[in-house]
Design a protein around this motif. Structure first.
Motif, PDB file in Angstrom:
ATOM      1  N   LEU A 132      42.845  31.118  59.128  1.00  0.00           N
ATOM      2  CA  LEU A 132      42.867  32.504  58.647  1.00  0.00           C
ATOM      3  C   LEU A 132      41.696  32.790  57.724  1.00  0.00           C
ATOM      4  CD1 LEU A 132      46.687  33.038  58.016  1.00  0.00           C
ATOM      5  CD2 LEU A 132      45.289  33.937  59.900  1.00  0.00           C
ATOM      6  N   LEU A 133      41.257  31.790  56.969  1.00  0.00           N
ATOM      7  CA  LEU A 133      40.090  31.966  56.109  1.00  0.00           C
ATOM      8  C   LEU A 133      38.841  32.204  56.947  1.00  0.00           C
ATOM      9  CD1 LEU A 133      38.906  31.979  53.267  1.00  0.00           C
ATOM     10  CD2 LEU A 133      38.639  29.483  53.450  1.00  0.00           C
ATOM     11  N   LYS A 134      38.691  31.421  58.016  1.00  0.00           N
ATOM     12  CA  LYS A 134      37.555  31.608  58.934  1.00  0.00           C
ATOM     13  C   LYS A 134      37.606  32.996  59.581  1.00  0.00           C
ATOM     14  CE  LYS A 134      35.284  27.524  59.523  1.00  0.00           C
ATOM     15  NZ  LYS A 134      33.827  27.331  59.665  1.00  0.00           N
ATOM     16  N   VAL A 135      38.796  33.407  59.987  1.00  0.00           N
ATOM     17  CA  VAL A 135      38.969  34.717  60.602  1.00  0.00           C
ATOM     18  C   VAL A 135      38.604  35.818  59.613  1.00  0.00           C
ATOM     19  CG1 VAL A 135      40.687  36.354  61.468  1.00  0.00           C
ATOM     20  CG2 VAL A 135      40.662  34.008  62.311  1.00  0.00           C
ATOM     21  N   SER A 136      39.039  35.665  58.357  1.00  0.00           N
ATOM     22  CA  SER A 136      38.727  36.655  57.327  1.00  0.00           C
ATOM     23  C   SER A 136      37.226  36.775  57.121  1.00  0.00           C
ATOM     24  CB  SER A 136      39.412  36.265  56.013  1.00  0.00           C
ATOM     25  OG  SER A 136      39.101  37.182  54.991  1.00  0.00           O
ATOM     26  N   GLU A 137      36.529  35.659  57.121  1.00  0.00           N
ATOM     27  CA  GLU A 137      35.073  35.687  56.992  1.00  0.00           C
ATOM     28  C   GLU A 137      34.442  36.423  58.174  1.00  0.00           C
ATOM     29  OE1 GLU A 137      34.038  31.598  56.754  1.00  0.00           O
ATOM     30  OE2 GLU A 137      34.704  31.349  54.667  1.00  0.00           O
ATOM     31  N   CYS A 138      34.978  36.187  59.362  1.00  0.00           N
ATOM     32  CA  CYS A 138      34.468  36.844  60.570  1.00  0.00           C
ATOM     33  C   CYS A 138      34.697  38.352  60.501  1.00  0.00           C
ATOM     34  CB  CYS A 138      35.165  36.252  61.794  1.00  0.00           C
ATOM     35  SG  CYS A 138      34.640  36.936  63.373  1.00  0.00           S
ATOM     36  N   VAL A 139      35.886  38.762  60.050  1.00  0.00           N
ATOM     37  CA  VAL A 139      36.213  40.183  59.923  1.00  0.00           C
ATOM     38  C   VAL A 139      35.303  40.853  58.906  1.00  0.00           C
ATOM     39  CG1 VAL A 139      37.962  41.807  59.102  1.00  0.00           C
ATOM     40  CG2 VAL A 139      38.591  39.987  60.685  1.00  0.00           C
TER      41      VAL A 139
ATOM     42  N   VAL B 286      33.414  48.747  71.718  1.00  0.00           N
ATOM     43  CA  VAL B 286      33.727  48.334  70.348  1.00  0.00           C
ATOM     44  C   VAL B 286      35.246  48.279  70.226  1.00  0.00           C
ATOM     45  CG1 VAL B 286      33.540  48.851  67.890  1.00  0.00           C
ATOM     46  CG2 VAL B 286      31.654  49.438  69.422  1.00  0.00           C
ATOM     47  N   HIS B 287      35.733  47.223  69.597  1.00  0.00           N
ATOM     48  CA  HIS B 287      37.172  47.076  69.377  1.00  0.00           C
ATOM     49  C   HIS B 287      37.453  47.155  67.876  1.00  0.00           C
ATOM     50  CE1 HIS B 287      41.255  46.138  69.611  1.00  0.00           C
ATOM     51  NE2 HIS B 287      41.226  44.837  69.873  1.00  0.00           N
ATOM     52  N   PHE B 288      38.228  48.166  67.468  1.00  0.00           N
ATOM     53  CA  PHE B 288      38.679  48.313  66.088  1.00  0.00           C
ATOM     54  C   PHE B 288      40.094  47.742  66.007  1.00  0.00           C
ATOM     55  CE2 PHE B 288      35.708  51.660  67.063  1.00  0.00           C
ATOM     56  CZ  PHE B 288      34.915  51.786  65.927  1.00  0.00           C
ATOM     57  N   ILE B 289      40.283  46.709  65.197  1.00  0.00           N
ATOM     58  CA  ILE B 289      41.565  46.025  65.146  1.00  0.00           C
ATOM     59  C   ILE B 289      42.351  46.483  63.922  1.00  0.00           C
ATOM     60  CG2 ILE B 289      42.705  43.779  65.084  1.00  0.00           C
ATOM     61  CD1 ILE B 289      40.279  42.626  66.480  1.00  0.00           C
ATOM     62  N   SER B 290      43.574  46.947  64.147  1.00  0.00           N
ATOM     63  CA  SER B 290      44.375  47.558  63.082  1.00  0.00           C
ATOM     64  C   SER B 290      45.545  46.702  62.620  1.00  0.00           C
ATOM     65  CB  SER B 290      44.910  48.919  63.554  1.00  0.00           C
ATOM     66  OG  SER B 290      45.720  48.768  64.709  1.00  0.00           O
ATOM     67  N   GLN B 291      45.779  45.566  63.279  1.00  0.00           N
ATOM     68  CA  GLN B 291      46.895  44.727  62.863  1.00  0.00           C
ATOM     69  C   GLN B 291      46.668  43.294  63.316  1.00  0.00           C
ATOM     70  OE1 GLN B 291      50.427  46.280  64.717  1.00  0.00           O
ATOM     71  NE2 GLN B 291      49.684  45.982  66.785  1.00  0.00           N
ATOM     72  N   GLY B 292      47.453  42.383  62.717  1.00  0.00           N
ATOM     73  CA  GLY B 292      47.318  40.980  63.068  1.00  0.00           C
ATOM     74  C   GLY B 292      46.297  40.264  62.204  1.00  0.00           C
ATOM     75  N   PRO B 293      46.030  38.988  62.501  1.00  0.00           N
ATOM     76  CA  PRO B 293      45.105  38.193  61.674  1.00  0.00           C
ATOM     77  C   PRO B 293      43.674  38.732  61.653  1.00  0.00           C
ATOM     78  CG  PRO B 293      45.677  37.037  63.706  1.00  0.00           C
ATOM     79  CD  PRO B 293      46.614  38.195  63.589  1.00  0.00           C
ATOM     80  N   TYR B 294      43.298  39.495  62.667  1.00  0.00           N
ATOM     81  CA  TYR B 294      41.945  40.058  62.733  1.00  0.00           C
ATOM     82  C   TYR B 294      41.900  41.510  62.253  1.00  0.00           C
ATOM     83  CZ  TYR B 294      40.553  35.974  65.481  1.00  0.00           C
ATOM     84  OH  TYR B 294      40.284  34.678  65.906  1.00  0.00           O
ATOM     85  N   GLU B 295      42.929  41.952  61.553  1.00  0.00           N
ATOM     86  CA  GLU B 295      43.014  43.334  61.089  1.00  0.00           C
ATOM     87  C   GLU B 295      41.767  43.736  60.285  1.00  0.00           C
ATOM     88  OE1 GLU B 295      45.850  46.169  58.235  1.00  0.00           O
ATOM     89  OE2 GLU B 295      46.505  44.149  58.816  1.00  0.00           O
ATOM     90  N   GLY B 296      41.228  44.900  60.615  1.00  0.00           N
ATOM     91  CA  GLY B 296      40.041  45.399  59.946  1.00  0.00           C
ATOM     92  C   GLY B 296      38.741  45.035  60.648  1.00  0.00           C
ATOM     93  N   GLY B 297      38.820  44.159  61.645  1.00  0.00           N
ATOM     94  CA  GLY B 297      37.615  43.755  62.361  1.00  0.00           C
ATOM     95  C   GLY B 297      37.077  44.868  63.240  1.00  0.00           C
ATOM     96  N   VAL B 298      35.751  44.935  63.335  1.00  0.00           N
ATOM     97  CA  VAL B 298      35.078  45.896  64.217  1.00  0.00           C
ATOM     98  C   VAL B 298      34.124  45.075  65.077  1.00  0.00           C
ATOM     99  CG1 VAL B 298      33.693  47.992  64.380  1.00  0.00           C
ATOM    100  CG2 VAL B 298      35.222  47.656  62.414  1.00  0.00           C
TER     101      VAL B 298
END
Length: 223
Positions: A143-150, A42-54
Motif C-alpha cells: 500500500l505504501l508503494k501504491v500510495s507513492e504511485c498515486v 485516462v483513468h480517474f480512480i475514486s475508490q480502493g487502494p489506488y484511490e485518487g490516482g490519475v
C-alpha cells in the motif's frame, strides 16, 4: 492479412459507438488524431487502494482487428500493479482475453477490464512479481508503494505525456484558473455574465448538443 482501410475505419467507428453507450465510471478515452488504431485514455480512480490516482494509458489496436490478436494496453508512465509490467507499462490483458473473439469481444470490455484491475487485485500469474509478493506477504509495504504511485500520478497530471505530445487528440490538463472559477460560479447560479467577453469554441451548441461548435454558429447570449 490486413483489412481494407475503409472497412477497418467502419469497424472502429462502430466500436467507438458501442463504447459510448456503456457506463464505465472514471474512464475517458478518445481515438488518436494520428491513427485510429491508437486510443488515448485516462483513468480517474475514486475508490480502493489506488484511490485518487490519475493514470494515462493507450490502447493499441492491431490492423487485423477484430480478427487475430487482441489489443494492447500501455500505461504511461507505468503503474505499480501486479498485472502491469514495471518497465514497459504494458497491462497483461491476455489473462482476460487469451483469444480475441470476433463479435464476442469489444473494446469497451477492455476499458472495463482496466477499471477492474484497480478494484480487485489479482496476483495469479503476475507480470510484476515484486508487486505480487508484497501484496501477498507485506500488504502494508504494498500500500505504501501504491500510495507513492498515486501521488506521482497527481504530480505528473499537468506534464504532457511524451508518447502523445504531438497528438492533436492527446488528453491534456491545465492548472485551475481563477477566471474559470468565476465562470463556473455564474453557471451554477444561472447568470449570463459568465459569457461576457468569452470567445473561441463552445463545448455545446445550444439546442443541438454538437460538441466543439464554432463561435459564429452560436446564438447571441444577449437575447
Amino acid at each position: 492479412m490486413e483489412k481494407n482501410e475503409y472497412a477497418l475505419d467502419y469497424i472502429l467507428q462502430a466500436e467507438y459507438n458501442l463504447l459510448r453507450k456503456q457506463f464505465i465510471p472514471g474512464i475517458i478515452v478518445i481515438p488518436s488524431g494520428k491513427s485510429n488504431l491508437i486510443w488515448n485514455g485516462v483513468h480517474f480512480i475514486s475508490q480502493g487502494p489506488y484511490e485518487g490516482g490519475v493514470f494515462r494509458f493507450s490502447i493499441l489496436i492491431p490492423n487485423t482487428f477484430p480478427d487475430g490478436d487482441c489489443p494492447q494496453v500501455y500505461f504511461s508512465p507505468s503503474v505499480y500493479h501486479p498485472q502491469i509490467n514495471a518497465q514497459t507499462g504494458e497491462l497483461d490483458i491476455k489473462r482476460y482475453f487469451p483469444v480475441w473473439k470476433r463479435n464476442g469481444h469489444h473494446l469497451w470490455q477492455v476499458l472495463r477490464y482496466i477499471r477492474r484491475i484497480f478494484q480487485k487485485i489479482e496476483i495469479t500469474n503476475a507480470i510484476n512479481l515484486d508487486a505480487a509478493q508484497l501484496y501477498e506477504h507485506d500488504p502494508g509495504a504494498f500500500l505504501l508503494k501504491v500510495s507513492e504511485c498515486v501521488n506521482q500520478s497527481k504530480d505528473n497530471i499537468y506534464i504532457p505525456d511524451s508518447l502523445t505530445s504531438d497528438d492533436p487528440h492527446a488528453i491534456v490538463f491545465s492548472p485551475w484558473n481563477e477566471r474559470l472559477q468565476a465562470v463556473q460560479q455564474h453557471l451554477l447560479t444561472g447568470t449570463k455574465q459568465a459569457f461576457d467577453n468569452i470567445q473561441g469554441l463552445s463545448w455545446m451548441k445550444p439546442g443541438v448538443y454538437q460538441i466543439l461548435t464554432r463561435e459564429d454558429t452560436l446564438t447571441s447570449h444577449q437575447n
